[in-house]
Design a protein around this motif. Sequence first.
Motif, PDB file in Angstrom:
ATOM      1  N   PRO A  51     -23.050 -31.455  19.891  1.00 57.36           N
ATOM      2  CA  PRO A  51     -22.130 -31.179  21.008  1.00 57.36           C
ATOM      3  C   PRO A  51     -21.060 -32.239  21.231  1.00 57.36           C
ATOM      4  O   PRO A  51     -20.001 -31.938  21.784  1.00 57.36           O
ATOM      5  N   GLU A  52     -21.298 -33.457  20.786  1.00 53.81           N
ATOM      6  CA  GLU A  52     -20.303 -34.514  21.007  1.00 53.81           C
ATOM      7  C   GLU A  52     -19.026 -34.287  20.207  1.00 53.81           C
ATOM      8  O   GLU A  52     -17.974 -34.882  20.500  1.00 53.81           O
ATOM      9  N   PHE A  53     -19.106 -33.402  19.196  1.00 50.69           N
ATOM     10  CA  PHE A  53     -17.941 -33.179  18.346  1.00 50.69           C
ATOM     11  C   PHE A  53     -17.276 -31.821  18.562  1.00 50.69           C
ATOM     12  O   PHE A  53     -16.323 -31.481  17.848  1.00 50.69           O
ATOM     13  N   ILE A 215     -17.207 -36.992   8.606  1.00 57.42           N
ATOM     14  CA  ILE A 215     -17.138 -35.604   8.148  1.00 57.42           C
ATOM     15  C   ILE A 215     -18.360 -35.274   7.288  1.00 57.42           C
ATOM     16  O   ILE A 215     -18.931 -34.177   7.383  1.00 57.42           O
ATOM     17  N   ASN A 216     -18.775 -36.226   6.465  1.00 56.60           N
ATOM     18  CA  ASN A 216     -19.983 -36.026   5.661  1.00 56.60           C
ATOM     19  C   ASN A 216     -21.215 -35.827   6.540  1.00 56.60           C
ATOM     20  O   ASN A 216     -22.031 -34.935   6.294  1.00 56.60           O
ATOM     21  N   GLU A 217     -21.340 -36.660   7.571  1.00 57.39           N
ATOM     22  CA  GLU A 217     -22.493 -36.551   8.471  1.00 57.39           C
ATOM     23  C   GLU A 217     -22.536 -35.187   9.152  1.00 57.39           C
ATOM     24  O   GLU A 217     -23.597 -34.557   9.250  1.00 57.39           O
ATOM     25  N   VAL A 232      -9.220 -30.013  13.795  1.00 57.38           N
ATOM     26  CA  VAL A 232      -9.672 -30.990  14.789  1.00 57.38           C
ATOM     27  C   VAL A 232      -8.514 -31.468  15.653  1.00 57.38           C
ATOM     28  O   VAL A 232      -7.340 -31.370  15.277  1.00 57.38           O
ATOM     29  N   LYS A 233      -8.882 -32.016  16.819  1.00 56.44           N
ATOM     30  CA  LYS A 233      -7.921 -32.689  17.686  1.00 56.44           C
ATOM     31  C   LYS A 233      -8.399 -34.118  17.934  1.00 56.44           C
ATOM     32  O   LYS A 233      -9.601 -34.376  17.997  1.00 56.44           O
ATOM     33  N   ALA A 234      -7.433 -35.011  18.115  1.00 57.22           N
ATOM     34  CA  ALA A 234      -7.757 -36.418  18.369  1.00 57.22           C
ATOM     35  C   ALA A 234      -6.795 -36.987  19.396  1.00 57.22           C
ATOM     36  O   ALA A 234      -5.652 -36.533  19.524  1.00 57.22           O
ATOM     37  N   GLY A 243     -12.956 -41.728  12.910  1.00 64.00           N
ATOM     38  CA  GLY A 243     -13.977 -40.685  13.007  1.00 64.00           C
ATOM     39  C   GLY A 243     -14.238 -40.202  14.413  1.00 64.00           C
ATOM     40  O   GLY A 243     -15.314 -39.668  14.701  1.00 64.00           O
ATOM     41  N   LYS A 244     -13.250 -40.336  15.290  1.00 69.82           N
ATOM     42  CA  LYS A 244     -13.389 -39.863  16.669  1.00 69.82           C
ATOM     43  C   LYS A 244     -12.458 -38.666  16.869  1.00 69.82           C
ATOM     44  O   LYS A 244     -11.235 -38.819  16.906  1.00 69.82           O
ATOM     45  N   PHE A 245     -13.048 -37.489  16.975  1.00 68.11           N
ATOM     46  CA  PHE A 245     -12.260 -36.262  17.064  1.00 68.11           C
ATOM     47  C   PHE A 245     -13.115 -35.144  17.645  1.00 68.11           C
ATOM     48  O   PHE A 245     -14.329 -35.281  17.793  1.00 68.11           O
ATOM     49  N   ILE A 246     -12.471 -34.040  17.970  1.00 68.05           N
ATOM     50  CA  ILE A 246     -13.152 -32.844  18.454  1.00 68.05           C
ATOM     51  C   ILE A 246     -12.839 -31.700  17.487  1.00 68.05           C
ATOM     52  O   ILE A 246     -11.674 -31.489  17.117  1.00 68.05           O
ATOM     53  N   ILE A 247     -13.878 -30.971  17.075  1.00 68.32           N
ATOM     54  CA  ILE A 247     -13.711 -29.871  16.119  1.00 68.32           C
ATOM     55  C   ILE A 247     -13.461 -28.569  16.875  1.00 68.32           C
ATOM     56  O   ILE A 247     -14.287 -28.133  17.670  1.00 68.32           O
ATOM     57  N   LEU A 248     -12.326 -27.935  16.609  1.00 63.58           N
ATOM     58  CA  LEU A 248     -12.005 -26.650  17.227  1.00 63.58           C
ATOM     59  C   LEU A 248     -12.673 -25.506  16.468  1.00 63.58           C
ATOM     60  O   LEU A 248     -13.200 -24.566  17.071  1.00 63.58           O
TER      61      LEU A 248
END
Length: 306
Positions: A51-53, A215-217, A232-234, A243-248
């Motif tokens: 959920p954090e992403f 992204i691998n994780e 993604v948005k950042a 590596g700090k972003f939100i996946i749409l």
Amino acid sequence: MWIFYAPFVTYWWWNSLKSNSLFYFCKVNPGIKFGGFTEYSKFDILKQISPEFVPKTDFISNKTDFKNLWEFPFVVKPDIGERGVNVEVIHSVNDWINYPSQENLIIQEFIDFPFEFGVFYAKMPNENSGEILSITGKEFLQLESDGILTLRNFIAENTRAFFRKDYLLKKFENELDIVHPKGTKILLEPVGNHNRGTMFYDASDLISEKLTQKINEISEGIDRFYYGRFDVKAKSIEDLKNGKFIILEINGANSEATHIYDPKYSLIQAYKEARRHLDIQFQIARNQPKNYSDKEFIQIILKRIF
């Protein structure tokens, strides 16, 4: 777009012969229906991500089921969809009432970050980690007022607004003839898609070790996912690289290497990049197990065409 890919028909036939499968690309992500080429649930993919992403996201099977509207604005889009069709930011009850699609919808919190990217990822099934093949930056369609031009004139003259003229004229009907102070910025299209006037540019120089690791994780948590694009948005360029972003959303086998539409790219460069991505797709898919029906796939494609 289809005209651009016409020369790849021979390439597709050759790969089909080598892999003994006409639709080998559907095997690239065995954990996703048709490998994420068509008719796959984007909500099912998002559910597999921490959920954090991801934004607050929900699925409704019918529009009438969504009685308690979220705080405005929020995003609504088809669960099975592509190329920005019927993706809308809902700002009011009236927007919601006028939204056309009725079934199988994703409701998503609107992420008001200034930067949006398409991060193209690939991993060989027998390897421990994958790589980022490319990154597409997105420049949204917006007016930056010169203190002279009206919004009506901007929409009429801007080639990026061509396919959305009627929509934009209606959306901004009360502001069309206003001359805004110089420097005022008006976002016309908040959805980052080519057919919505977004300009794509090659941002592959932003690939970093931290971004690749993250992204691998995330990909490890998605069932048998090896090839696709993260939209993604950042908050900033540095956040993305760290590596700090939100996946749409995540796209599968139908993902396009959209950085090839950078105006700086020549046609030859664009073809080389498209071929590079498709070569990797073939290498991943050729030895993967087949878990779909050719007949069902053909029926779906024919239905879409006709």
